[in-house]
Design a protein around this motif. Structure first.
Motif, PDB file in Angstrom:
ATOM      1  N   ALA A  38       0.832  -1.206   0.000  1.00  0.00           N
ATOM      2  CA  ALA A  38       0.000   0.000   0.000  1.00  0.00           C
ATOM      3  C   ALA A  38       0.865   1.255   0.000  1.00  0.00           C
ATOM      4  O   ALA A  38       0.567   2.235  -0.683  1.00  0.00           O
ATOM      5  N   GLU A  39       1.957   1.225   0.759  1.00  0.00           N
ATOM      6  CA  GLU A  39       2.867   2.371   0.823  1.00  0.00           C
ATOM      7  C   GLU A  39       3.530   2.614  -0.531  1.00  0.00           C
ATOM      8  O   GLU A  39       3.612   3.753  -1.006  1.00  0.00           O
ATOM      9  N   LEU A  40       3.994   1.541  -1.143  1.00  0.00           N
ATOM     10  CA  LEU A  40       4.674   1.679  -2.431  1.00  0.00           C
ATOM     11  C   LEU A  40       3.701   2.141  -3.508  1.00  0.00           C
ATOM     12  O   LEU A  40       4.034   2.974  -4.357  1.00  0.00           O
ATOM     13  N   HIS A  41       2.484   1.600  -3.503  1.00  0.00           N
ATOM     14  CA  HIS A  41       1.482   2.005  -4.484  1.00  0.00           C
ATOM     15  C   HIS A  41       1.130   3.481  -4.327  1.00  0.00           C
ATOM     16  O   HIS A  41       0.972   4.207  -5.312  1.00  0.00           O
ATOM     17  N   PHE A  42       1.027   3.954  -3.081  1.00  0.00           N
ATOM     18  CA  PHE A  42       0.673   5.351  -2.835  1.00  0.00           C
ATOM     19  C   PHE A  42       1.732   6.303  -3.386  1.00  0.00           C
ATOM     20  O   PHE A  42       1.413   7.347  -3.941  1.00  0.00           O
ATOM     21  N   HIS A  43       2.996   5.947  -3.243  1.00  0.00           N
ATOM     22  CA  HIS A  43       4.076   6.853  -3.639  1.00  0.00           C
ATOM     23  C   HIS A  43       4.461   6.751  -5.106  1.00  0.00           C
ATOM     24  O   HIS A  43       4.885   7.733  -5.707  1.00  0.00           O
ATOM     25  N   HIS A  44       4.321   5.566  -5.690  1.00  0.00           N
ATOM     26  CA  HIS A  44       4.934   5.355  -6.994  1.00  0.00           C
ATOM     27  C   HIS A  44       3.981   4.896  -8.093  1.00  0.00           C
ATOM     28  O   HIS A  44       4.412   4.682  -9.218  1.00  0.00           O
ATOM     29  N   SER A  45       2.718   4.722  -7.785  1.00  0.00           N
ATOM     30  CA  SER A  45       1.792   4.332  -8.842  1.00  0.00           C
ATOM     31  C   SER A  45       1.599   5.481  -9.820  1.00  0.00           C
ATOM     32  O   SER A  45       1.353   6.620  -9.422  1.00  0.00           O
ATOM     33  N   PRO A  46       1.696   5.216 -11.134  1.00  0.00           N
ATOM     34  CA  PRO A  46       1.474   6.284 -12.125  1.00  0.00           C
ATOM     35  C   PRO A  46       0.001   6.640 -12.263  1.00  0.00           C
ATOM     36  O   PRO A  46      -0.354   7.581 -12.946  1.00  0.00           O
ATOM     37  N   ALA A  47      -0.864   5.871 -11.608  1.00  0.00           N
ATOM     38  CA  ALA A  47      -2.311   6.098 -11.749  1.00  0.00           C
ATOM     39  C   ALA A  47      -2.924   6.612 -10.448  1.00  0.00           C
ATOM     40  O   ALA A  47      -3.981   6.167 -10.027  1.00  0.00           O
ATOM     41  N   ALA A  48      -2.216   7.546  -9.773  1.00  0.00           N
ATOM     42  CA  ALA A  48      -2.729   8.110  -8.524  1.00  0.00           C
ATOM     43  C   ALA A  48      -4.075   8.797  -8.769  1.00  0.00           C
ATOM     44  O   ALA A  48      -4.266   9.488  -9.772  1.00  0.00           O
ATOM     45  N   THR A  49      -5.008   8.601  -7.841  1.00  0.00           N
ATOM     46  CA  THR A  49      -6.359   9.125  -8.002  1.00  0.00           C
ATOM     47  C   THR A  49      -6.608  10.263  -7.030  1.00  0.00           C
ATOM     48  O   THR A  49      -6.536  10.077  -5.816  1.00  0.00           O
ATOM     49  N   ASN A  50      -6.890  11.453  -7.564  1.00  0.00           N
ATOM     50  CA  ASN A  50      -7.265  12.595  -6.736  1.00  0.00           C
ATOM     51  C   ASN A  50      -8.775  12.785  -6.802  1.00  0.00           C
ATOM     52  O   ASN A  50      -9.379  12.658  -7.864  1.00  0.00           O
ATOM     53  N   ALA A  51      -9.360  13.090  -5.669  1.00  0.00           N
ATOM     54  CA  ALA A  51     -10.802  13.276  -5.614  1.00  0.00           C
ATOM     55  C   ALA A  51     -11.124  14.510  -4.789  1.00  0.00           C
ATOM     56  O   ALA A  51     -10.390  14.870  -3.874  1.00  0.00           O
ATOM     57  N   CYS A  52     -12.225  15.152  -5.132  1.00  0.00           N
ATOM     58  CA  CYS A  52     -12.750  16.269  -4.353  1.00  0.00           C
ATOM     59  C   CYS A  52     -13.848  15.718  -3.441  1.00  0.00           C
ATOM     60  O   CYS A  52     -14.749  15.020  -3.900  1.00  0.00           O
ATOM     61  N   PHE A  53     -13.750  16.023  -2.165  1.00  0.00           N
ATOM     62  CA  PHE A  53     -14.683  15.472  -1.185  1.00  0.00           C
ATOM     63  C   PHE A  53     -15.472  16.601  -0.529  1.00  0.00           C
ATOM     64  O   PHE A  53     -14.903  17.605  -0.110  1.00  0.00           O
ATOM     65  N   PHE A  54     -16.786  16.455  -0.439  1.00  0.00           N
ATOM     66  CA  PHE A  54     -17.577  17.413   0.328  1.00  0.00           C
ATOM     67  C   PHE A  54     -18.870  16.774   0.798  1.00  0.00           C
ATOM     68  O   PHE A  54     -19.374  15.811   0.208  1.00  0.00           O
ATOM     69  N   MET A  55     -19.397  17.300   1.899  1.00  0.00           N
ATOM     70  CA  MET A  55     -20.599  16.754   2.509  1.00  0.00           C
ATOM     71  C   MET A  55     -21.836  17.158   1.709  1.00  0.00           C
ATOM     72  O   MET A  55     -21.998  18.315   1.336  1.00  0.00           O
ATOM     73  N   LYS A  56     -22.720  16.187   1.469  1.00  0.00           N
ATOM     74  CA  LYS A  56     -24.009  16.458   0.836  1.00  0.00           C
ATOM     75  C   LYS A  56     -25.033  16.848   1.898  1.00  0.00           C
ATOM     76  O   LYS A  56     -25.787  17.800   1.751  1.00  0.00           O
ATOM     77  N   ASN A  57     -25.052  16.071   2.985  1.00  0.00           N
ATOM     78  CA  ASN A  57     -25.920  16.354   4.124  1.00  0.00           C
ATOM     79  C   ASN A  57     -25.266  15.768   5.374  1.00  0.00           C
ATOM     80  O   ASN A  57     -24.061  15.478   5.365  1.00  0.00           O
ATOM     81  N   ASP A  58     -26.026  15.551   6.421  1.00  0.00           N
ATOM     82  CA  ASP A  58     -25.440  15.097   7.678  1.00  0.00           C
ATOM     83  C   ASP A  58     -24.977  13.646   7.656  1.00  0.00           C
ATOM     84  O   ASP A  58     -24.212  13.224   8.521  1.00  0.00           O
ATOM     85  N   THR A  59     -25.433  12.855   6.697  1.00  0.00           N
ATOM     86  CA  THR A  59     -25.112  11.427   6.703  1.00  0.00           C
ATOM     87  C   THR A  59     -24.393  10.939   5.458  1.00  0.00           C
ATOM     88  O   THR A  59     -23.856   9.831   5.458  1.00  0.00           O
ATOM     89  N   THR A  60     -24.377  11.710   4.391  1.00  0.00           N
ATOM     90  CA  THR A  60     -23.738  11.275   3.152  1.00  0.00           C
ATOM     91  C   THR A  60     -22.836  12.364   2.586  1.00  0.00           C
ATOM     92  O   THR A  60     -22.962  13.539   2.928  1.00  0.00           O
TER      93      THR A  60
END
Length: 437
Positions: free
Chosen positions: A83-105
């Motif tokens: 997991a550590e190696l994949h996080f640092h060196h994978s050429p297919a790193a995935t960036n995502a934008c995260f935000f709350m829709k409501n109190d539960t999702t």
């Protein structure tokens, strides 16, 4: 604009990785012995080392599903070193934008050069709505939530790993029963990773009723709070105007947490930095030409950046520090989009973000560094709330230190009662919305 920083795995990690592959080979041999038929498996066709190299190039979201292919693959992908190696060196790193829709999702919005997608996820909140959680930051695939007055949650949306932390005892520690609790104000929160200790750290900067500033740090490895008042500069209240002068949620980058000023007066105003390894404060001056009084911090590629609306209210100025802590490296890019919030860079170095154009278009856009609009994503049904801060994080399969301890304890217990652990693991079909808190 290319600020990507490449690094090579250390010899220590290579040795760990070799050990992981060797363990997986032993697992593969045991699986083959248990097969009653003569059909060949993928492990008979491809060397395990090659399978490992292929898996390192698989996008992170697909790796979670690939755990179900075999016990061998599950053991390999679940290994912390992988997991550590994949996080640092994978050429297919995935960036995502995260935000709350409501109190539960909440929404995860994935943006790349050619496509945009979204996914609805369920944060691990035990409190019934309204929970009133806000997002403060992210680090190595984990997101930090806060709920007033003094409650924090760390969560990995991909694995479901989470931890709840309270700091009520810290801000009330000066009170002596049966007298009343002292008044206080919490101004700064930070979340980061200390590579020297392999530890995730939470920071809380607060001020008591007597105007004294305090800094406390929670270690997820030791599961304990440590006071760092000695690290707070004595002249903080005069030179830096106290913790209240900066945005609450810090940005983790280059081994340190950074906070941008709320109200910019002149170029002598600074970004304050707290180094998680040295446990010391330092500062970076903002660009002299920065026109807006309320800039925000973000990361573009592997560079620190400030963005703010221009005085003409039609453009967004993005200042990128191309060389860390070198003031002369601040470089200006202007985007013809109101309230544009840069999120990440495309593979071509173009800027992906969210905002409003002069033609009243809203949503997510890609601009090149010359300010030309390249793409407008129209397929997304969700829209980032106007007042929601940027919450961009990189997905990972990394565990929390408490997860590793629990796994080690389980292995030890199995050995003590005579159960041989062959790396058996189950894959939960509810990976995205069934989380154990």
């Amino acid at each position: 604009m290319n600020c990507e920083k490449l690094s090579n795995p250390s010899m220590h990690k290579k040795k760990k990785l070799k050990h992981t592959v060797n363990k997986a080979k032993e697992q593969s041999i045991m699986e083959n012995k248990n097969q009653n038929d003569k059909s060949k498996s993928i492990h008979d066709i491809l060397p395990l080392d090659l399978i490992h190299i292929i898996l390192l190039r698989v996008p992170i979201r697909h790796l979670a599903r690939l755990k179900c292919v075999s016990k061998l693959w599950c053991s390999l992908i679940s290994d912390r070193d992988f997991a550590e190696l994949h996080f640092h060196h994978s050429p297919a790193a995935t960036n995502a934008c995260f935000f709350m829709k409501n109190d539960t999702t909440a929404y995860l919005v994935y943006l790349d050069d050619n496509d945009a997608s979204e996914k609805l996820v369920c944060p691990p909140f035990q409190k019934k709505p309204p929970s009133n959680f806000s997002v403060l930051g992210s680090c190595r695939g984990f997101i930090l939530f806060h709920r007033d007055p003094h409650f924090l949650v760390v969560w990995n949306p991909l694995t479901g790993s989470s931890k709840r932390i309270s700091y009520s005892h810290i801000v009330h520690r000066s009170s002596k029963p049966p007298g009343p609790r002292i008044g206080y104000d919490v101004y700064l929160h930070g979340f980061g990773y200390d590579a020297s200790q392999d530890d995730y750290l939470l920071l809380v900067g607060w001020c008591d009723c007597e105007g004294q500033y305090h800094l406390d740090c929670f270690s997820l490895r030791t599961n304990s709070w440590i006071n760092h008042d000695a690290a707070v500069p004595k002249n903080l209240g005069i030179q830096l105007l106290g913790f209240r002068y900066w945005h609450s949620g810090g940005l983790f980058f280059n081994g340190a947490v950074h906070w941008a000023p709320w109200d910019l007066k002149d170029y002598r105003d600074v970004i304050i930095i707290f180094d998680l390894m040295k446990m010391t404060f330092s500062t970076i001056s903002v660009p002299e030409q920065l026109s807006c009084s309320s800039p925000s911090l973000t990361l573009l590629g592997n560079c620190l950046a400030l963005y703010s609306g221009n005085d003409d209210c039609r453009n967004t100025d993005i200042w990128v520090m191309k060389e860390y802590k070198v003031h002369s490296s601040w470089t200006l890019y202007q985007i013809p989009c109101k309230d544009f919030r840069p999120l990440c860079l495309s593979s071509n170095g173009d800027i992906i973000g969210r905002g409003y154009t002069s033609y009243d278009k809203t949503g997510y856009f890609i601009y090149n560094v010359r300010g030309n609009l390249l793409k407008h994503f129209k397929s997304l049904c969700c829209q980032l709330p106007y007042r929601e801060r940027n919450n961009v994080y990189t997905e990972s399969l990394l565990p929390l230190p408490s997860d590793i301890k629990d796994k080690d304890n389980n292995k030890k217990m199995k050995k003590e009662i005579g159960i041989i652990d062959h790396g058996l693991a189950s894959c939960s079909p509810g990976l995205w919305c069934s989380f154990e808190v």
